[in-house]
Design an enzyme around this catalytic site. Structure first.
Site, PDB file in Angstrom:
ATOM      1  N   ASP A  61       0.878  -1.166   0.000  1.00  0.00           N
ATOM      2  CA  ASP A  61       0.000   0.000   0.000  1.00  0.00           C
ATOM      3  C   ASP A  61       0.917   1.219   0.000  1.00  0.00           C
ATOM      4  OD1 ASP A  61      -1.595   2.221   0.770  1.00  0.00           O
ATOM      5  OD2 ASP A  61      -3.036   0.885   1.738  1.00  0.00           O
ATOM      6  N   ILE A  62       0.784   2.091  -0.992  1.00  0.00           N
ATOM      7  CA  ILE A  62       1.746   3.187  -1.102  1.00  0.00           C
ATOM      8  C   ILE A  62       1.671   4.181   0.052  1.00  0.00           C
ATOM      9  CG2 ILE A  62       1.931   3.021  -3.602  1.00  0.00           C
ATOM     10  CD1 ILE A  62       0.151   5.574  -3.730  1.00  0.00           C
ATOM     11  N   ASN A  82       0.994   5.951 -10.446  1.00  0.00           N
ATOM     12  CA  ASN A  82      -0.334   5.668 -10.982  1.00  0.00           C
ATOM     13  C   ASN A  82      -1.390   5.415  -9.906  1.00  0.00           C
ATOM     14  OD1 ASN A  82      -2.347   4.582 -13.041  1.00  0.00           O
ATOM     15  ND2 ASN A  82      -1.972   2.753 -11.799  1.00  0.00           N
ATOM     16  N   TYR A 148     -10.649  14.476  -4.748  1.00  0.00           N
ATOM     17  CA  TYR A 148      -9.896  13.985  -5.898  1.00  0.00           C
ATOM     18  C   TYR A 148      -9.310  15.144  -6.707  1.00  0.00           C
ATOM     19  CZ  TYR A 148      -8.953  11.288 -10.173  1.00  0.00           C
ATOM     20  OH  TYR A 148      -8.357  10.699 -11.260  1.00  0.00           O
ATOM     21  N   ALA A 150      -8.634  18.189  -5.711  1.00  0.00           N
ATOM     22  CA  ALA A 150      -7.584  18.869  -4.948  1.00  0.00           C
ATOM     23  C   ALA A 150      -6.285  18.067  -4.969  1.00  0.00           C
ATOM     24  CB  ALA A 150      -8.042  19.096  -3.511  1.00  0.00           C
ATOM     25  N   LYS A 152      -5.294  15.837  -7.266  1.00  0.00           N
ATOM     26  CA  LYS A 152      -4.711  15.829  -8.610  1.00  0.00           C
ATOM     27  C   LYS A 152      -4.153  17.199  -8.985  1.00  0.00           C
ATOM     28  CE  LYS A 152      -5.174  11.545  -9.943  1.00  0.00           C
ATOM     29  NZ  LYS A 152      -3.989  10.700 -10.235  1.00  0.00           N
TER      30      LYS A 152
END
Length: 248
Positions: A61-62, A82, A148, A150, A152
């Site tokens: 999990d990143i 990604n 999402y 904010a 990105k």
């Protein structure tokens, strides 16, 4: 300019499905040694079967900083940021600060951490490529996607910051908005029904193979004229250069 990645190692976060899986295939086709992350054992096993002999998966999990540090410590020539989440979906007053923060942690903080951890090995070699998977949502708000959008938007600025700070040291930074693609994330979006993107029929969505091919192409020397840019896969010049068919 060459489009070969022979001899280079690549890390694709969130590579067990959708755009990530397609990117693993495209990178391997260009000769790269590919490692990808998956969040669950089930998704890892499925992807390992799909990518047998092509890429090696790691359960990671990143947002787990220790696990990400151990993985990045292997030293990669290429990083494809990604992994992402579109959740939580809802208007601002419907969200909790915890859910909003978790989204930013996945979509921005973990991306920063992956870059920070991969940079030392790249800088030591005097070269490296980082491609952040961006979104039209980085530049255009959508109802119900405040978290999402904010995250990105922050990632798009991180791409520019990376280029500013390390571009003259051989670090090739790109952002790529992949368009609306037929992935599990789009399934979540359609189920929400909250904005125009959720109303798009599945038949209108692109195959993950197209952004996968474009992301891999950006890692080649052929993409050098575009270093430092935030790109959109719908751009006809980019599509032609990456070998993608024109849009209808």
């Amino acid at each position: 300019m060459t489009q070969s990645l022979t001899g280079q190692s690549a890390l694709v976060t969130g590579g067990a499905g959708g755009i990530g899986l397609a990117t693993c295939r495209a990178l391997a086709a260009l000769g790269a040694r590919v490692t990808f992350t998956a969040r669950s054992a089930a998704s890892l096993d499925a992807a390992q079967t799909d990518l047998a002999g092509i890429a090696a998966g790691v359960l990671c999990d990143i947002t787990d900083r220790a696990a990400l540090a151990a993985l990045a410590g292997r030293g990669f020539d290429i990083l494809i940021n990604n992994a992402a989440t579109v959740n939580p979906i809802g208007r601002i007053t419907d969200l909790t600060v915890e859910a909003f923060s978790a989204s930013i942690e996945t979509n921005l903080v973990a991306q920063f951490d992956a870059i920070r951890l991969c940079l030392p090995a790249m800088l030591a070699r005097g070269r490296g490529t980082v491609v952040n998977v961006s979104s039209g949502a980085a530049h255009r708000p959508q109802e119900g996607w405040s978290a999402y959008c904010a995250g990105k938007a922050g990632l798009a600025m991180l791409t520019r910051s990376l280029h500013l700070e390390y571009g003259d040291q051989g670090i090739r930074a790109f952002g790529l908005a992949p368009g609306v693609v037929d992935t599990a994330m789009q399934g979540v979006i359609r189920a929400s029904g909250i904005n125009p993107v959720s109303q798009l029929p599945r038949s209108a969505l692109a195959s993950p193979d197209q952004p996968g091919q474009a992301l891999a192409w950006l890692c080649t020397q052929a993409a050098d004229p575009l270093i430092g840019k935030e790109l959109d896969i719908r751009d006809p010049d980019l599509r032609a250069a990456a070998g993608l068919p024109p849009l209808a």
